[in-house]
Design a protein around this motif. Sequence first.
Motif, PDB file in Angstrom:
ATOM      1  N   ARG A  45      -5.057   3.975 -30.960  1.00  0.00           N
ATOM      2  CA  ARG A  45      -5.687   3.752 -29.651  1.00  0.00           C
ATOM      3  C   ARG A  45      -4.722   3.962 -28.485  1.00  0.00           C
ATOM      4  N   TYR A  46      -3.463   4.166 -28.795  1.00  0.00           N
ATOM      5  CA  TYR A  46      -2.458   4.409 -27.751  1.00  0.00           C
ATOM      6  C   TYR A  46      -2.783   5.701 -27.003  1.00  0.00           C
ATOM      7  N   ALA A  47      -2.660   5.676 -25.675  1.00  0.00           N
ATOM      8  CA  ALA A  47      -2.930   6.880 -24.885  1.00  0.00           C
ATOM      9  C   ALA A  47      -1.997   7.998 -25.340  1.00  0.00           C
ATOM     10  N   GLY A  48      -2.557   9.147 -25.667  1.00  0.00           N
ATOM     11  CA  GLY A  48      -1.724  10.248 -26.142  1.00  0.00           C
ATOM     12  C   GLY A  48      -1.678  10.345 -27.652  1.00  0.00           C
ATOM     13  N   GLY A  49      -2.144   9.295 -28.333  1.00  0.00           N
ATOM     14  CA  GLY A  49      -2.265   9.352 -29.783  1.00  0.00           C
ATOM     15  C   GLY A  49      -0.970   9.096 -30.542  1.00  0.00           C
ATOM     16  N   ALA A  50      -0.977   9.501 -31.807  1.00  0.00           N
ATOM     17  CA  ALA A  50       0.102   9.160 -32.729  1.00  0.00           C
ATOM     18  C   ALA A  50       1.451   9.741 -32.303  1.00  0.00           C
ATOM     19  N   ASP A  51       1.449  11.014 -31.906  1.00  0.00           N
ATOM     20  CA  ASP A  51       2.723  11.659 -31.552  1.00  0.00           C
ATOM     21  C   ASP A  51       3.361  10.985 -30.343  1.00  0.00           C
ATOM     22  N   ALA A  52       2.511  10.645 -29.358  1.00  0.00           N
ATOM     23  CA  ALA A  52       3.027   9.985 -28.156  1.00  0.00           C
ATOM     24  C   ALA A  52       3.554   8.590 -28.489  1.00  0.00           C
ATOM     25  N   LEU A  53       2.841   7.874 -29.330  1.00  0.00           N
ATOM     26  CA  LEU A  53       3.286   6.522 -29.699  1.00  0.00           C
ATOM     27  C   LEU A  53       4.623   6.576 -30.433  1.00  0.00           C
TER      28      LEU A  53
END
Length: 267
Positions: A45-53
């Motif tokens: 649910r993090y903005a930007g998804g898995a790669d961004a997290l």
Amino acid sequence: MSSTSIAVGAHVEQTDPIAEAQARGMTHVQLFLGDPQGYQGPEVRYAGGADALRADAEAAGVGLYVHAPYIVNVATTNNRIRIPSRKLLQQHADAAAAIGARGLIVHGGHVNKADDPEKGFDNWRKAVEAVDLKLPLLIENTAGGDNAMARYLDRIGRVWDAISTTEQFDLVGFCLDTCHAHAGGNSLETVVDDVLAITGRIDLVHCNDSRDEFDSGADRHANLGAGKVDPGLLAAVVRDAGAPVVLETPGGAAEHTADAAWLRERL
Ligand SMILES: [Zn+2]
């Protein structure tokens, strides 16, 4: 190991775990990926998804642990639960690896009351053989369950015997929950040594007080010092285990910060 080197984190809301860590002054947190009670599979649910997290957490110096859904029960003899559980575990291993998590925590599960527990031990072996783990899988002790796999020490020993034959055994670790150990009927005076004698490792401690009595079988967490666990024993378990800590206590940043301070004072 010096006691002050034990890092204390908390279970947090999943939308922005980095901000949650920073609000608590913590260097690691635990989160769910999606609905902890559902079969629909993980989501980031993090903005930007898995790669961004993954990138943002690394840049911020925040370690991530993922807790698998509560409904995962890879031990059960019920195909309609075991098969989707194994699938969910694989999906969560993939998603947890994608966000760069340090470990995936899963409850030990149980077989039905009338079932032979041997079937559950063997189902654990099959699960560890079938799932491509990609990151450490930390099996957590549970507080209750009539025929639980990881409530009592003898059963934990049998699970370990079963999975020790698998190729990915070195990726399987242990998460010791203090509330579950207490409510499950395992003495906190000896539980660290007892677990280490079986598993050889404790990778994470879920440090929680318990609203219930010893061996009650109930799973109700309390803030540290506010429950039925002896405060000195709670701190001693953390100290002796020497592993990172995750608080799964009630409340948000203020309560977790207070619990972390309570614990650090006693280490
Ligand atoms: Zn826990």
